[in-house]
Write a protein that holds these residues in place. Structure first.
Motif, PDB file in Angstrom:
ATOM      1  N   MET A   1      38.532  44.292  32.031  1.00 17.96           N
ATOM      2  CA  MET A   1      39.464  43.929  32.830  1.00 17.96           C
ATOM      3  C   MET A   1      39.510  42.331  33.221  1.00 17.96           C
ATOM      4  SD  MET A   1      39.789  45.211  36.893  1.00 17.96           S
ATOM      5  CE  MET A   1      41.286  44.782  37.632  1.00 17.96           C
ATOM      6  N   THR A   2      40.617  41.920  33.281  1.00 14.47           N
ATOM      7  CA  THR A   2      40.792  40.564  33.208  1.00 14.47           C
ATOM      8  C   THR A   2      41.347  40.188  35.008  1.00 14.47           C
ATOM      9  OG1 THR A   2      41.088  40.000  31.268  1.00 14.47           O
ATOM     10  CG2 THR A   2      41.766  38.244  32.761  1.00 14.47           C
ATOM     11  N   TRP A   3      40.607  39.439  35.714  1.00 14.73           N
ATOM     12  CA  TRP A   3      41.000  39.367  37.073  1.00 14.73           C
ATOM     13  C   TRP A   3      40.652  37.843  37.380  1.00 14.73           C
ATOM     14  CZ3 TRP A   3      37.416  43.678  38.223  1.00 14.73           C
ATOM     15  CH2 TRP A   3      36.128  43.489  38.078  1.00 14.73           C
ATOM     16  N   SER A   4      41.542  37.418  38.359  1.00 13.31           N
ATOM     17  CA  SER A   4      41.112  36.063  38.990  1.00 13.31           C
ATOM     18  C   SER A   4      40.060  36.002  39.738  1.00 13.31           C
ATOM     19  CB  SER A   4      42.355  35.738  39.896  1.00 13.31           C
ATOM     20  OG  SER A   4      42.151  36.220  41.062  1.00 13.31           O
ATOM     21  N   ALA A   6      39.637  34.834  42.775  1.00 12.11           N
ATOM     22  CA  ALA A   6      39.892  35.561  44.060  1.00 12.11           C
ATOM     23  C   ALA A   6      39.971  36.991  44.028  1.00 12.11           C
ATOM     24  CB  ALA A   6      41.195  34.846  44.494  1.00 12.11           C
ATOM     25  N   GLU A   7      40.312  37.510  43.033  1.00  8.67           N
ATOM     26  CA  GLU A   7      40.596  39.084  42.900  1.00  8.67           C
ATOM     27  C   GLU A   7      39.033  39.656  42.893  1.00  8.67           C
ATOM     28  OE1 GLU A   7      44.508  40.103  40.661  1.00  8.67           O
ATOM     29  OE2 GLU A   7      43.231  39.365  39.458  1.00  8.67           O
ATOM     30  N   TYR A   8      38.127  38.946  42.025  1.00 14.45           N
ATOM     31  CA  TYR A   8      36.772  39.158  41.689  1.00 14.45           C
ATOM     32  C   TYR A   8      35.929  39.239  43.043  1.00 14.45           C
ATOM     33  CZ  TYR A   8      32.015  38.973  40.489  1.00 14.45           C
ATOM     34  OH  TYR A   8      30.691  39.274  40.354  1.00 14.45           O
ATOM     35  N   LEU A   9      36.229  37.960  43.649  1.00 15.40           N
ATOM     36  CA  LEU A   9      35.358  37.990  44.933  1.00 15.40           C
ATOM     37  C   LEU A   9      35.765  38.707  46.037  1.00 15.40           C
ATOM     38  CD1 LEU A   9      35.389  34.100  45.313  1.00 15.40           C
ATOM     39  CD2 LEU A   9      33.397  35.783  44.672  1.00 15.40           C
ATOM     40  N   ASP A  10      37.056  39.411  46.165  1.00 14.40           N
ATOM     41  CA  ASP A  10      37.517  40.354  46.884  1.00 14.40           C
ATOM     42  C   ASP A  10      36.889  41.449  46.620  1.00 14.40           C
ATOM     43  OD1 ASP A  10      39.119  41.173  49.234  1.00 14.40           O
ATOM     44  OD2 ASP A  10      40.216  42.278  47.676  1.00 14.40           O
ATOM     45  N   CYS A  11      36.909  41.975  45.415  1.00 14.50           N
ATOM     46  CA  CYS A  11      36.269  43.166  44.989  1.00 14.50           C
ATOM     47  C   CYS A  11      34.777  43.239  45.340  1.00 14.50           C
ATOM     48  CB  CYS A  11      36.431  43.386  43.736  1.00 14.50           C
ATOM     49  SG  CYS A  11      36.041  44.944  42.770  1.00 14.50           S
ATOM     50  N   GLY A  53      31.336  42.396  36.541  1.00 11.95           N
ATOM     51  CA  GLY A  53      32.122  43.393  37.320  1.00 11.95           C
ATOM     52  C   GLY A  53      32.005  44.784  36.633  1.00 11.95           C
ATOM     53  N   LEU A  54      31.126  44.963  35.729  1.00 13.50           N
ATOM     54  CA  LEU A  54      30.998  46.143  35.094  1.00 13.50           C
ATOM     55  C   LEU A  54      30.404  47.340  36.467  1.00 13.50           C
ATOM     56  CD1 LEU A  54      31.274  48.105  32.604  1.00 13.50           C
ATOM     57  CD2 LEU A  54      28.685  47.620  32.301  1.00 13.50           C
TER      58      LEU A  54
END
Length: 91
Positions: A1-4, A6-11, A53-54
């Motif tokens: 999965m590719t995310w920004s 900001a998206e990674y930190l939010d998750c 993020g796995l």
């Protein structure tokens, strides 16, 4: 999965919050212990980490129940397979 970033930190924040909640309410940890456990379980991974993020493939509830009750929690504690509404309300 590719995310920004900001998206990674939010998750990451969301999963840490859920993990800490479960560790407090079901694992008996203090708030400080639960926060430390969440940071250990969900460390920040740099954006070039090969499997960044796995851990997100299962939600924090599952990882917390494994830590508290072990691999057979789904058999020995079927009532814990699904998180309670209070946990869901965190998201």
């Amino acid at each position: 999965m590719t995310w920004s970033e900001a998206e990674y930190l939010d998750c990451l924040r969301t999963e840490r919050r859920g993990y800490a909640w479960a560790m407090r309410h079901h694992g008996g940890l203090t708030p400080a212990e639960a926060a430390a456990a969440a940071l250990e379980r969900y460390p920040y991974e740099p954006d070039d980490a090969p499997y960044r993020g796995l851990i997100f493939h299962d939600e924090a509830w599952h990882w917390a129940m494994l830590a508290i009750h072990g691999n057979r929690y789904v058999v020995e504690h079927p009532e814990l397979v699904e998180p309670p509404p209070e946990y869901r309300d965190l998201k």
